[in-house]
Each structure stands twice: as structure tokens, then as C-alpha cells.
Design an enzyme around this catalytic site. Structure first.
Site, mmCIF file in Angstrom:
data_model
loop_
_atom_site.group_PDB
_atom_site.id
_atom_site.type_symbol
_atom_site.label_atom_id
_atom_site.label_comp_id
_atom_site.label_asym_id
_atom_site.label_seq_id
_atom_site.Cartn_x
_atom_site.Cartn_y
_atom_site.Cartn_z
ATOM 1 N N ASP A 125 0.805 -1.219 0.000
ATOM 2 C CA ASP A 125 0.000 0.000 0.000
ATOM 3 C C ASP A 125 0.839 1.270 0.000
ATOM 4 O OD1 ASP A 125 -2.454 1.639 0.428
ATOM 5 O OD2 ASP A 125 -1.473 2.008 2.358
ATOM 6 N N ASP A 176 4.985 0.456 3.726
ATOM 7 C CA ASP A 176 4.958 -0.731 4.587
ATOM 8 C C ASP A 176 4.839 -1.973 3.710
ATOM 9 O OD1 ASP A 176 2.343 -0.569 3.646
ATOM 10 O OD2 ASP A 176 1.617 0.416 5.467
ATOM 11 N N TYR A 221 -7.934 2.616 6.807
ATOM 12 C CA TYR A 221 -8.803 3.015 5.705
ATOM 13 C C TYR A 221 -10.242 2.710 6.097
ATOM 14 C CZ TYR A 221 -4.550 3.438 2.938
ATOM 15 O OH TYR A 221 -3.313 3.803 2.483
ATOM 16 N N GLU A 227 4.864 10.354 3.792
ATOM 17 C CA GLU A 227 4.641 8.987 3.338
ATOM 18 C C GLU A 227 4.183 9.011 1.889
ATOM 19 O OE1 GLU A 227 2.944 4.831 5.187
ATOM 20 O OE2 GLU A 227 1.828 6.673 5.576
#
Length: 1173
Positions: free
Chosen positions: A761, A764, A920, A1133
């Protein structure tokens, strides 16, 4: 008579048979090494600059405007090339063993033409000519050619002539001819013809062309003018005593010698009108001498009478006889030389109106010749170099006349109306710096730093005098168009005289000469009783042609004129004095010399008083006042606009500084008109310093405030490269990421089937289903909407591979008709327990490995995740429809089953998978089902899916959030519904509201990023930018307003450009200026194998060892602050869904036909605004 043995005398190398004179080969014209280097450097800089201009800067709102300025720049560059061409030659004088001597017994005839100048001006000039030394055996005649018919001047000449026994002083006047074009030339020619006109001299003139071709001339005509020399001084030009001692030795080798001039009444450091003209005297004329194309300046020169007669005397077909004389001399093959020594000093006009009048005359004269029958380019008899050199003057005047005002207007128009002549992008600053720097070096090329201020005055003068040149140019054109009915007049420049020096000290004091005359004791002259000289031989009057004697006239002492005592063949020119015309006797009586100055006409005529002064001030400075007002007003408006406008600040800042530079020249003119030279020296120094600061600031601002030119092809390539870096599973041979290997090989579904593949994703190792599905659907959508962009960028196959890697995994994750693996990996645990390479942390035997996926099914529904996955698979099926039909059908099969599953078993996937709530958490599934239905309709054409989409979106449409992301694809659905139903006002109004909200009502960071949320603002803006691009296409196809759909595209472009670098740094890793280097990404933070990787790398301050090309980071906070640190996962990120809409938006930007129109019209008044932004 010349000595027959002169050929053998020292210092003479040969006898010039063409000129009938003896020549000394002292001066040698040669190439200037420095001048050639300057020319080559300028040509190289210009070539690079205009390549960049044509290739990168023509994208503006009005292409004709861009091409107009390009042509103007090319025209101006040609003028600089002409100047550099002149500098390529120079003259050096061979060292002489003997002192320069004059071998000829010259008869020097000094002509001082005057009109209405004060007597004191003429006195100084005539007395300096009388006092000037002559070599032995030479004689002197001085002619005061008075077109003003001033009795005081005649009386003064008569008195001086009685005291001068070593030469002849002649007072000459002539009948004026109505409609004369050049009074000065006609004045001189009248006296010259009286002296030299004869059948022999006429014959000599007719053989002028023979001279150019080396033909033999008539001996009698040649000998008649052998040692006759004409010198010309303007009425205010006082020569030094060594003038003839310096010039006549050089005249032995040529036909004309020109010297420079200086002005006593202009402070050197306050010469804002460039009276000193140092670049002409010190650089141009020496170089033109090296080319053999010297340009006469009308005064302070000596010329052989044979040459002057050979060209028909001074040309009268133009108001600048000096320039035309140069042309005629060159045409007839006469040799000219330049003596770079200041041997005369004069008076420059001080009143602004007189200065403009003088420069108007100079420009008019050049253009009269250039646009007349004697155009140097076509005039017979001129060599190629003469055609070029003698055309440059007129060309430069026209450049100054019409280029200067347009370049003055350019920054003003940019500020007030947003009309830009160039697209100021990142290619331009370097090219402009090199080119403009080389232009300044060429124009300011000097041998000493002391000359720089004078060259600055010369450069600055064009900003002052352009209107005068333009007026002169228009006058010439009007005269030509009217076939001569609109006459051009010769206007004399008024002078004030030495008494107006106001404390200035001259290097040659004329006041002392005047006082000596007034006291009756002229040094060096003996006093002669006028009564003993009844014919007054010394003071001659030229009344008419009938006064010309046919025989020599003896003086009072019975001796023949020394000019002709030894040569009976010469023309006899001593002219007896005749009484004043009867008409003149009715005028005021002649006054004694002591009363002359008192009777001199006032310096200024006309009205007096405050009202007239104000009138004269505005009459002389109205152009400067308007220019200054426009520049200052534009600076103020530009600051106000530039600080508030979020898109055009890069051009407005340059325009503001350029207006500041342009304001210097009109300010100096206004200051001079108000205070004359009082304090002007200090003001000039201050303004010169300010101009340097302004130019440096302009160059600096170009390098800081510019529109970057981004390689969108590279952006697309790297964005898809990022997806390869996110791959999980067995990597193919085509893998482009060297620091990634096989990973996630122990991922399984609850049923035991493998789930190898898919994408991690973010930074990670979790495979979240919902953001991955939305990302794939947006990537496929971008490919469908902008296929040409991906094809042009060579990314079509990479995009297909990116999509297939995702949908292959979705097929695996679809483990049953009503089962789908929505997540692999425990986010809560893995985010805190593991940091390292995916290849290591997911290897066999590691904690948490093997991993078993979490599913949604009939009992644990997930309509959102399966709905968006159906959309991704259906959209990808469209992409592969023409590439791989079998695979496309397979995708549609799974898409239909997943959609049906989502509709039948409705619910939020985050309610079924608790771990997903922390990352999410979904808020609704209706938008995802509508999204899946829309793409199934798109892929299959079945109307039922379209109806389903309307049904699913209906309860949400009135309350859709304004962001588009993994949790909300409602606006994307509405956009597709609007295209399906263009007349449906609900969908149209929803889209209009969305665009208006983002463009006009949104909160922006200081650098103008539309900022939606603290987490991932770049993603939100990029997704909306993609929607804006697609919606703009829809509006255009439906015949909507160009300003409206243009605004949508431009806004989207501005958002993407912010992310690529207009923030001040790039927000895309591995791309652009100062990109992020510490992104929150496990694999990128690890060094190359076999080095270990763990939490130590996470806490390290060092940059990531691996470059994660193409990843879009989260973005700055509302204040525009962005911290590039590894632990700052909110801002730093990266994620699959960050790059999805971004990739589509970049493809949309690539498709735009013009970027320049997005900046066009963004001024104070937005009349020409191309887009409603």
C-alpha cells in the site's frame, strides 16, 4: 609649387598618382583581436538565446504578440551585431623615426558657418582659428559665412582684419534661396563655389568617378587643387592652437582628416543626453577608420579642396551634410583618416527643446539618405563594407525610434493587462543572462573603467531620445508619402555662448580672446590703419557671384597675396570689400565692438514668466512625464498584484523591476528640465548605481521567479516506476527497480490459495484492498482519457503492465462468487513491529509469516471494496480490449461477479475487517457501487449498469464531500454521469459547484496549493486536478465557454506544477529540484545487500540509500511547511492512491495545447484574460 624632388625626401614612401598628392604610409588598418572576440562571443550568445526563445518561450496567449517581440529582438540584435562589426577593425600607426612634418605648402581655408549665434560665440571660434599655428610655408584664410547677415559680425570682422597681417579674414554672406533643405551646406557651398568655381574645377569634379577606378586625371585640374585645404568649424567650435599642426601632417597621406570634439558646458558626469558621444569618438570612429569607412561629423576636420570639389562640395539633399559627405567621398574613392585627439571644444545645447531639435535633425538627415535615391545599400560606386557601415546609422536610429517604446511598454502591459511577450520558463533565465550580459559587454566594451559611465549615458540616451527619433522618422515618411509636398526644414540649434558657462572652466579660454579684441591689443597681430588700405583686402565681403574678381588683388602694400605669389596657375580668391547693400543701410547702424555683446540677441525668445515656463516644461518633457508616471504607477500596481496573484508572480516580479530600470531615463530628463546641471552629477551617479542594482535584481528575479518547464514525460515514467517499486510477489525479468526482489511469497487466502502478487500500500508491507482498487481504477481511467499522452511518453506498455499486475492479484483475491480477500497483513502489528526490506521481513520464518488474508463474504460484506475492485477490473478491461481480448473478457467476468456480490451483500468492509478501521475506515459504499456500475456500463454498454449508477449515487449527490480519494469517488461518478447525460442539470450543477469550490472558495497555502486535509493534501489536489482535466474536455465537447474549461485545465496544471516544483522544491521523489530524500518507506530506507536494515535505518538522519523514483509525498501543511523526515508519515509517506490521480492529471497536462494562456491576461485589468481563473 611643390618641390620636384619631394619623392626622394625622408618620410615619403610613394606618390599617390590617383590623388595627385604625396602620401605617407603611417597608419595601417587591421583586425582587432579583442573586437573579433567580442563579435564571436556575441554571435554565440545570440544564437543560443534565440534558439531558446523560439523553442521554449513562444507559448503565450497571443502568438502574434510573441512573434512581434521576437522580430523586434532580432532587429535590435542586428543593430548590436552592426556595432560589434565596427569594433572588429582598428588602426595602428607605424612608429616613425622622424617627427611628423608637413611637406606641402598648404593654403588653408577655414570656414566658420553661422546663422543667428551670438557674436561672442563666433568671436571665440574665429579668433581660435586665427591664432591656430600653421607650419612654415602655409597660409591661412578664415571665412565667416554669415547666413544671419548680422552687421555686428561684419563690423567685428573688419576690425579684426585690420589687425591681422599674417592671413586673410573674410566676411561672407549670400542671398538665401527659398525652400533650402540644408542651410549650412548651402552657406558653405556659396563661398566655396565663389572661390573654386571654374572650368578646370568643374572638369575635376566630372572626373570624380575616374578617381574611384584609378583613371588618370587632368594635370591642370589636379595641380590647381594640389595644396588647397578646407577646414570647417561650427560657429561654436573653438580649435586648439595645435589643430593644424596635428592634422595637416596626416592630410599628406589622405584626403580628409577628422578630429573629435568636446563640450565645455556639459559636466562629464552629468551628460544624460550623451553630448560627449564618447562611444563614437573613442570606439566607433577609430574602428570605422580601420574599415576605411570614416563618417564625417560636420566640424573640426580638414579636407582637400580637390576632394571636396570632386564630390560637388557639401551635399544639400539632406539636412545632415556631414553624413552625406562621407557617403560621397567613399563613393568617389577618396581616402579619409581619423585623428583621435581632442583638438576642438564647443558648446552643446542646454535647453531640452534645443537638444531634441538637434537630435531630430541628425536622425532626419540619415533617414533622408537611407530612404532616398542615395540609399547606401544601392548607391553606385560604394564598396560592400561602405554599404554596410553607412547604413548602420539610419538602422540604429530606426531601432531606437520604434524598438525602445515597445520594450518600455512590455512590462507596463504585463502588469496592467497581463499581456506577456514571452513565456518565462526555466530555459529562459540562463539564455537571457548570457545574451543580455554579452549585449552589455558589447555595448559597454571599453579600454578603461573611466569610460563606462559615458557608455552608460550613451545607452541611457535611447530611453530619452526615442520619441525624437520616432518623430523624425515619421516626418521623413510623411515627406516621402507626400512626394515632397510636406517639406523637411533645416533647424539650427540655438547656443547660449561662453557668457553662460556659469562657472564652468574651459580647457581653451575663449573669453580671453574676446577681451583682447575688445581692448584693441590682439597678441600676435599687428595693427593696420584702415585708411591706408582703401580696398580693405583683409576683410572681404561676398555679396554676389558678380563680385568674383578675375585677376589677383594686391594688398595695400602692393604685394600679391602670399597664397598665390609663387604659383600663377592657382585660383585667385582675395575678394574686395563692397558696400553693404542699400537695403541694409536702412537698418540699425553698425556698432563698435565694445557695444557688440550688449546688443547680442537674448538667449531665449518668446514669452516670459511663470506661465510660459510651465508651458515650456510640459512641452519639452511630456513624453518623459508620461513614461515616468506609467513606470512608477506600474511598479505600485505590480507590487499590489504580484503579492496577491497566485499564478503570475514570476512574470510580474520581473516586470516590476524592469519598470524601475525604465524609470531612470525619464526621471533624469525631468530633473534636468527643472534644475539643469545643479546637483545632476550626484543624481546621475545615484541613478547609475540604481540601474546596476535594478539589472542585477532583474537577472536574479529571472532565476527565482520563473515558470519551470517540466518534463511531463519523465514524470509519467517515474510515476509508473514507483508502482513497480511497490510490487509484491515474484518480480518479472522486466523489473526496473534494482533494489527490490521477490517478497510476500507466503501470503495465502483462508482457503489456502496463494495470494502472491499485488501491491504494498505505502511504505509498509500491507496489501489494503480498497485503496489499491481505487488506485487501479484511476490509473486505468487516466489511460482511457489521455491515451495519446501515454503513447507520446512511451509509457503505454508500462501502464498496461502496471494495471495487469494489480488486476492479476484481484483475480487471485476473488476466491469465490461471494468472497474476496480485502486485506493481507496486520497493519496494527506490522507498522510497529517491523522495519526493513519486504524481502527480509516477509521471508519464511519471520514473525507473522505466513500471512493469511482477511476476506469479505456473505456474512461479512464489503460492498465498497468489491464495488471499487469491479470498477478497476472493468476499466482495465477497456484498456486491454484492443490488446488482449481474452484477458479483457476475463476481467469483465470477475467485475460483474464482484459488482453483483456487492449489490447483493451490502455493507462496509471496514465493519467486517476491524484492522482496516485504523487505516482506511470507509464511510459509505454507495459511491463505490456506483463507480463499479459506471465502469461496467462503459465496458459493456449495458444500460442497466448506467441506471444502477444513478440509483446508487442519488442519495449522496446532494451531500458529497468536496474531496476525491479512496473513501469518496462520488464526484468521479457524477462526472461520468454528466457525460452520459449532458443536459441533466443535477449532474452539471454538481460538477460546477465542485470546480468553483476548489478554484475560488478553497483555502490555499502561501504557494497556492489547494489544501484540503492535513493528511495527503497533494493527493486530494491531484485527484481533483485529474477530474478537472476530464471535466474540461467534456465542457469543451459540449460547446461550453472556453474561458471556463480553460480555467479548469489551468487550475489543474497549476496544482500539478506546485507538486513538481513551484512549491519551491519538488514533492515527487527523484524528480526536479530538491526532491524529498527521507520519505517514509521501508524498502527505500535500506542500504544495499548484504547490509542489514532495521529500526536504526528508520531513525537515521541520512537520506534514503535508495531513490524511490516518482512517488508523490503527502504534502505541506496549510502554512506551506513541509518537513522531509522519515518519521513524518503524515506529510512524507507515499502511497498507491497518492500517485493514481496524479498520474492521470499529469497526462492531462501533457495533452494541453498551450500553457501560456493560463498566465495570459492576469493583470490589474483582466480584459484579455484567456481563462476564468
Amino acid at each position: 609649387m611643390a618641390d620636384a624632388n619631394r619623392d626622394s625626401q625622408p618620410g615619403y614612401h610613394y606618390r599617390d598618382e590617383r590623388g595627385g598628392k604625396y602620401c605617407r604610409d603611417d597608419a595601417v588598418g587591421h583586425w582587432s583581436f579583442t573586437g573579433c572576440l567580442v563579435m564571436l562571443a556575441y554571435l554565440a550568445a545570440a544564437a543560443y538565446y534565440f534558439y531558446v526563445r523560439i523553442e521554449y518561450t513562444m507559448d503565450v496567449g497571443w502568438m502574434w504578440y510573441a512573434y512581434l517581440f521576437l522580430v523586434l529582438e532580432l532587429t535590435g540584435s542586428a543593430s548590436i551585431i552592426g556595432y560589434a562589426l565596427i569594433l572588429m577593425r582598428t588602426v595602428s600607426v607605424k612608429p616613425r623615426r622622424d617627427a611628423p612634418t608637413i611637406q606641402n605648402d598648404y593654403v588653408v581655408r577655414v570656414f566658420v558657418p553661422c546663422y543667428k549665434e551670438d557674436l561672442e560665440i563666433v568671436q571665440a571660434t574665429v579668433m581660435a582659428a586665427i591664432d591656430a599655428e600653421l607650419p612654415p610655408n602655409c597660409t591661412k584664410h578664415v571665412y565667416l559665412c554669415d547666413d544671419g547677415r548680422d552687421p555686428a559680425k561684419q563690423t567685428w570682422c573688419e576690425e579684426i582684419s585690420r589687425r591681422w597681417s599674417e592671413g586673410w579674414l573674410h566676411y561672407c554672406r549670400r542671398p538665401r534661396t527659398k525652400g533650402e533643405l540644408n542651410g549650412k551646406a548651402a552657406n558653405l557651398n556659396f563661398t566655396l563655389r565663389r572661390i573654386y568655381e571654374s572650368s578646370a574645377s568643374r572638369y575635376s569634379r566630372t572626373t570624380g568617378f575616374r578617381r574611384a577606378h584609378g583613371a588618370e586625371q587632368d594635370p591642370e585640374a589636379r595641380d590647381m587643387f594640389l595644396n588647397e585645404v578646407v577646414a570647417v568649424f561650427d560657429a561654436d567650435m573653438v580649435c586648439k592652437s595645435k589643430f593644424f599642426m596635428k592634422t595637416l601632417p596626416i592630410l599628406d597621406t589622405c584626403d580628409m582628416v577628422l578630429t573629435p570634439q568636446w563640450f565645455y558646458n556639459v559636466p562629464l558626469m552629468a551628460d544624460i543626453f550623451n553630448h560627449a558621444n564618447l562611444h563614437l569618438w573613442e570606439y566607433m570612429l577609430p574602428s570605422m577608420d580601420g574599415w576605411g569607412c570614416l563618417s564625417c561629423t560636420g566640424t573640426n576636420f580638414v579636407i582637400r579642396a580637390s576632394a571636396l570639389s570632386g564630390v560637388g562640395y557639401f551635399p544639400t539633399y539632406t539636412v545632415t551634410e556631414d553624413y552625406a559627405l562621407s557617403l560621397e567621398l567613399g563613393r568617389h574613392g577618396y581616402k579619409t583618416r581619423y585623428l583621435p585627439e581632442y583638438l576642438a571644444e564647443g558648446e552643446a545645447p542646454e535647453e531640452v527643446s534645443n537638444i531634441f531639435k538637434q537630435r531630430h535633425r541628425w536622425c532626419t538627415g540619415h533617414l533622408q539618405v537611407f530612404f532616398g535615391k542615395r540609399n547606401p545599400i544601392f548607391y553606385p560606386g560604394l564598396s560592400l563594407k561602405m554599404r554596410v557601415m553607412y547604413s548602420l546609422g539610419a538602422y540604429s536610429y530606426m531601432c531606437a525610434a520604434f524598438l525602445t517604446p515597445l520594450f518600455l511598454l512590455a512590462p507596463i502591459l504585463a502588469i496592467w493587462f497581463g499581456i506577456f511577450p514571452i513565456d518565462l520558463n526555466r530555459h529562459y533565465p540562463l539564455a537571457f543572462t548570457i545574451y543580455y550580459g554579452m549585449t552589455l559587454f558589447t555595448v559597454y566594451y571599453s579600454r578603461t573603467l573611466k569610460h563606462l559611465i559615458f557608455l552608460w549615458f550613451a545607452s541611457n540616451a535611447n530611453l530619452v531620445l526615442w520619441y525624437t527619433y520616432a518623430n523624425a522618422t515619421l516626418s521623413v515618411f510623411m515627406s516621402l508619402l507626400s512626394c515632397g509636398r510636406k517639406k523637411i526644414k533645416f533647424e539650427v540649434t540655438d547656443k547660449t555662448g561662453p557668457s553662460a558657462r556659469k562657472g564652468m572652466t574651459s580647457s581653451m579660454s575663449t573669453s580671453s580672446l574676446t577681451s583682447m579684441v575688445s581692448s584693441g591689443s590682439l597678441a600676435g597681430l599687428s595693427y593696420n590703419n584702415p585708411d591706408s588700405d582703401p580696398v580693405r583686402r583683409h576683410a572681404s565681403s561676398c555679396g554676389s557671384l558678380a563680385d568674383m574678381p578675375d585677376t589677383p588683388t594686391n594688398g595695400a602694400n602692393g604685394r600679391e597675396s602670399p597664397a598665390f605669389a609663387d604659383e600663377p596657375k592657382r585660383l585667385h580668391i582675395s575678394i574686395p570689400v563692397h558696400p553693404i547693400d542699400p537695403l541694409d543701410e536702412t537698418k540699425k547702424p553698425l556698432l563698435p565692438v565694445s557695444e557688440t555683446r550688449a546688443s547680442a540677441p537674448p538667449r531665449r525668445s518668446g514669452c516670459t514668466g511663470c506661465v510660459c515656463s510651465i508651458y515650456e516644461f510640459f512641452r519639452d518633457t511630456w513624453v518623459a512625464l508620461i513614461t515616468l508616471a506609467l513606470c512608477v504607477g506600474s511598479i505600485y500596481a505590480g507590487i499590489w498584484l504580484g503579492l496577491g496573484d497566485r499564478h503570475t508572480v514570476h512574470i510580474q516580479m520581473v516586470s516590476i523591476l524592469w519598470c524601475g530600470y525604465n524609470a531612470i531615463a525619464p526621471f533624469l530628463v525631468i530633473y534636468y528640465a527643472l534644475f539643469n546641471f545643479r546637483g545632476l552629477r550626484g543624481v546621475c551617479c545615484l541613478m547609475a548605481g540604481f540601474s546596476i542594482v535594478a539589472l542585477v535584481a532583474v537577472l536574479y528575479s529571472l532565476h527565482v521567479y520563473y515558470r519551470d518547464v517540466y518534463d511531463y514525460t519523465e514524470v509519467l515514467d517515474k510515476s509508473l516506476w514507483f508502482y513497480e517499486a511497490q510490487r509484491s510477489g515474484l518480480l518479472p525479468a522486466s523489473n526496473r527497480v534494482p533494489w527490490r526482489g521477490d517478497s510476500g511469497l507466503f501470503d495465502f487466502a483462508p482457503s489456502g490459495t496463494d495470494l502472491i502478487g499485488g501491491y504494498y500500500d505505502a511504505g509498509d508491507t500491507i496489501k489494503f484492498g480498497l485503496p489499491a482498487a481505487v488506485s487501479m481504477s484511476f490509473l486505468a481511467w487516466g489511460m482511457i482519457e489521455f491515451p495519446s499522452s501515454f503513447a507520446d511518453a512511451g509509457q503505454k506498455k508500462h501502464m498496461q503492465a502496471t494495471l495487469k499486475w494489480g488486476t492479476d492479484y484481484f483475480i487471485k483475491a476473488h476466491t469465490g462468487p461471494e468472497e474476496f480477500v480485502a486485506q493481507v497483513g496486520n497493519g496494527t502489528w506490522e507498522h510497529t513491529a517491523k522495519w526493513g526490506r519486504p524481502e527480509d521481513v516477509l521471508a519464511e520464518g519471520q514473525p507473522g509469516v505466513p500471512r493469511v488474508g482477511w476476506v469479505v463474504n456473505a456474512t461479512n460484506p464489503g460492498s465498497d471494496v468489491v464495488g471499487s475492485t469491479a470498477a478497476a477490473m472493468a476499466a482495465t478491461a477497456v484498456v486491454f480490449k484492443s490488446v488482449d481480448t481474452t484477458y479483457s473478457h476475463l476481467l469483465l467476468k470477475h467485475a460483474k461477479e464482484l459488482y453483483a456480490f456487492g449489490v447483493k451483500r451490502q455493507g462496509l468492509y471496514s465493519d467486517s475487517i476491524i484492522d482496516a478501521q485504523n487505516f482506511y475506515n470507509s464511510t459509505t459504499y454507495h459511491d463505490d457501487l456506483a463507480w463499479g456500475a459506471m465502469w461496467l456500463h462503459y465496458a459493456t454498454g449495458e444500460e442497466k449498469y448506467l441506471k444502477d449508477a444513478e440509483k446508487h449515487i442519488k442519495p449522496l449527490i446532494a451531500h458529497l464531500p468536496y474531496t476525491t480519494n479512496w473513501d469518496n469517488v462520488g464526484h468521479a461518478v457524477v462526472l461520468l454521469l454528466h457525460r452520459a447525460y449532458p443536459h441533466n442539470t443535477v449532474y452539471k450543477n454538481s460538477m460546477e459547484k465542485l470546480m468553483d469550490r476548489w478554484i475560488f472558495e478553497f483555502q490555499y497555502t502561501p504557494k497556492k496549493l489547494a489544501w484540503a486535509t492535513p493528511w495527503g493534501p497533494d493527493r486530494e489536489a491531484a485527484n481533483t486536478a485529474m477530474i478537472a482535466m476530464i471535466y474540461a474536455d467534456a465542457v469543451e465537447k459540449q460547446g461550453g465557454s472556453a474561458a471556463k474549461y480553460g480555467a479548469y485545465r489551468c487550475w489543474a496544471m497549476f496544482q500539478i506544477r506546485f507538486m513538481l516544483g513551484e512549491y519551491g522544491r519538488s514533492l515527487v521523489t527523484g524528480f526536479g529540484y530538491n526532491p524529498p530524500t527521507h520519505v517514509h518507506h521501508m524498502a527505500a530506507s535500506c542500504p544495499d545487500l548484504p547490509s542489514p536494515c532495521g529500526w536504526a535505518q528508520f531513525h537515521s538522519n541520512a537520506s534514503n540509500p535508495q531513490t524511490l523514483y516518482g512517488a508523490l509525498v503527502g504534502g505541506p501543511d496549510l502554512d506551506g511547511v513541509y518537513n522531509d523526515t522519515r518519521d513524518n508519515y503524515v506529510q512524507n509517506e507515499v502511497s498507491l492512491d497518492y500517485n493514481a490521480g496524479f498520474t492521470g492529471a499529469v497526462a492531462g497536462v501533457m495533452k494541453m495545447d498551450s500553457y501560456g494562456k493560463c498566465y495570459w491576461g492576469g493583470g490589474v485589468f483582466r480584459f484579455f484574460k484567456a481563462v476564468a481563473l
